[in-house]
Design a protein around this motif. Structure first.
Motif, short mmCIF file in Angstrom:
data_model
loop_
_atom_site.label_atom_id
_atom_site.label_comp_id
_atom_site.label_asym_id
_atom_site.label_seq_id
_atom_site.Cartn_x
_atom_site.Cartn_y
_atom_site.Cartn_z
N ARG A 108 46.01 97.73 91.87
CA ARG A 108 46.19 97.62 93.32
C ARG A 108 47.64 97.36 93.74
N GLN A 109 48.60 97.68 92.91
CA GLN A 109 50.02 97.58 93.22
C GLN A 109 50.42 96.17 93.68
N GLY A 110 50.00 95.19 92.91
CA GLY A 110 50.36 93.81 93.21
C GLY A 110 51.27 93.26 92.14
N LYS A 111 51.60 91.99 92.30
CA LYS A 111 52.46 91.33 91.33
C LYS A 111 52.13 89.85 91.31
N ILE A 112 51.92 89.31 90.12
CA ILE A 112 51.75 87.87 89.97
C ILE A 112 53.14 87.26 89.94
N LEU A 113 53.44 86.39 90.90
CA LEU A 113 54.76 85.78 90.98
C LEU A 113 54.82 84.44 90.27
N LYS A 114 53.74 83.66 90.38
CA LYS A 114 53.70 82.35 89.72
C LYS A 114 52.26 82.08 89.30
N PHE A 115 52.13 81.56 88.10
CA PHE A 115 50.83 81.13 87.61
C PHE A 115 51.09 79.82 86.89
N SER A 116 50.73 78.72 87.55
CA SER A 116 50.98 77.42 86.93
C SER A 116 49.74 76.56 87.07
N GLY A 117 49.33 75.98 85.96
CA GLY A 117 48.12 75.16 85.98
C GLY A 117 46.95 75.98 86.45
N ASP A 118 46.38 75.57 87.57
CA ASP A 118 45.20 76.26 88.11
C ASP A 118 45.52 77.11 89.32
N GLY A 119 46.79 77.23 89.69
CA GLY A 119 47.16 77.95 90.89
C GLY A 119 47.95 79.20 90.60
N VAL A 120 47.81 80.17 91.51
CA VAL A 120 48.51 81.44 91.34
C VAL A 120 49.01 81.93 92.70
N LEU A 121 50.19 82.53 92.67
CA LEU A 121 50.80 83.15 93.84
C LEU A 121 51.03 84.62 93.50
N CYS A 122 50.47 85.50 94.33
CA CYS A 122 50.61 86.94 94.12
C CYS A 122 51.13 87.60 95.38
N MET A 123 51.67 88.79 95.20
CA MET A 123 52.18 89.58 96.31
C MET A 123 51.66 91.00 96.19
N PHE A 124 51.27 91.59 97.31
CA PHE A 124 50.80 92.97 97.34
C PHE A 124 51.56 93.72 98.43
N GLN A 125 51.68 95.02 98.26
CA GLN A 125 52.31 95.85 99.27
C GLN A 125 51.38 96.05 100.46
N SER A 126 50.08 96.02 100.21
CA SER A 126 49.08 96.31 101.23
C SER A 126 48.12 95.13 101.41
N PRO A 127 47.91 94.67 102.64
CA PRO A 127 46.93 93.60 102.85
C PRO A 127 45.51 94.06 102.53
N VAL A 128 45.21 95.33 102.76
CA VAL A 128 43.88 95.86 102.43
C VAL A 128 43.65 95.75 100.92
N GLU A 129 44.63 96.15 100.14
CA GLU A 129 44.49 96.07 98.68
C GLU A 129 44.46 94.62 98.20
N ALA A 130 45.18 93.74 98.88
CA ALA A 130 45.15 92.32 98.53
C ALA A 130 43.75 91.76 98.73
N VAL A 131 43.11 92.10 99.85
CA VAL A 131 41.75 91.62 100.12
C VAL A 131 40.77 92.23 99.13
N ARG A 132 40.89 93.50 98.86
CA ARG A 132 39.99 94.13 97.88
C ARG A 132 40.14 93.48 96.51
#
Length: 179
Positions: A47-71
């Motif tokens: 879905r053309q995303g990227k994991i920016l941070k994964f620490s402990g139990d939390g994760v921050l990701c970024m997607f080009q499309s909000p539709v693909e992020a929700v999917r």
């Protein structure tokens, strides 16, 4: 260090109760973490995303499309409902962000973080901006939970819950978070 700005769909997710689980059963906590990472990594790749941070139990990701992020979030939550169940909460916002090498910050990131703090296990909360982008997608349903004030954010923000089958939709009056 060069900084760039861009519009992005920001996804925050974390495993609810992870610290307590880590104290009780480190092996189970690590398996939950690996399950989340594997599910996210797969969705990111398609879905053309990227994991920016994964620490402990939390994760921050970024997607080009909000539709693909929700999917992606819907599919990840579906995986987390399978045994062994992982109590995951997700917040998604679309906004302008500043990217500095492999770090990301700005109002877009802060709002996604606040949304995630209001979410409950098994839910996906989105902002009004994301709602505007997904409202005509027949495979994505949502429900308004009302407007809430977020910590250190001037204006109240509308929160929507993704309402696809199997996702948890709390009663609006029961929400607690960084508000």
């Amino acid at each position: 260090m060069s900084q760039t700005r861009q519009l992005a769909a920001i996804v925050f997710a974390d495993i609810v109760g992870f610290t307590g689980l880590m104290q009780l059963d480190e092996q189970k906590a690590n398996l939950s973490r690996k399950k989340l990472y594997n599910a996210l990594e797969y969705q990111i790749s398609i879905r053309q995303g990227k994991i920016l941070k994964f620490s402990g139990d939390g994760v921050l990701c970024m997607f080009q499309s909000p539709v693909e992020a929700v999917r992606a979030a819907i599919e990840v939550q579906s995986e987390m409902r399978k045994e062994p169940v992982v109590p995951l909460r997700i917040g998604i916002h679309q906004g302008d962000v500043i990217i500095d090498e492999n770090d990301i910050f700005g109002d877009g990131v802060n709002l996604a973080s606040r949304l995630e703090s209001f979410a409950v296990p098994g839910s996906i909360f989105i902002s009004g901006k994301v709602q505007d982008e997904i409202k005509n997608q027949p495979d994505i349903q949502s429900k308004s939970l009302g407007k809430y004030s977020f910590k250190n954010v001037t204006d109240p923000n509308h929160i929507y819950a993704i309402a696809n089958e199997g996702l948890h939709i709390p009663k609006p009056k029961s929400l607690e978070g960084n508000g």
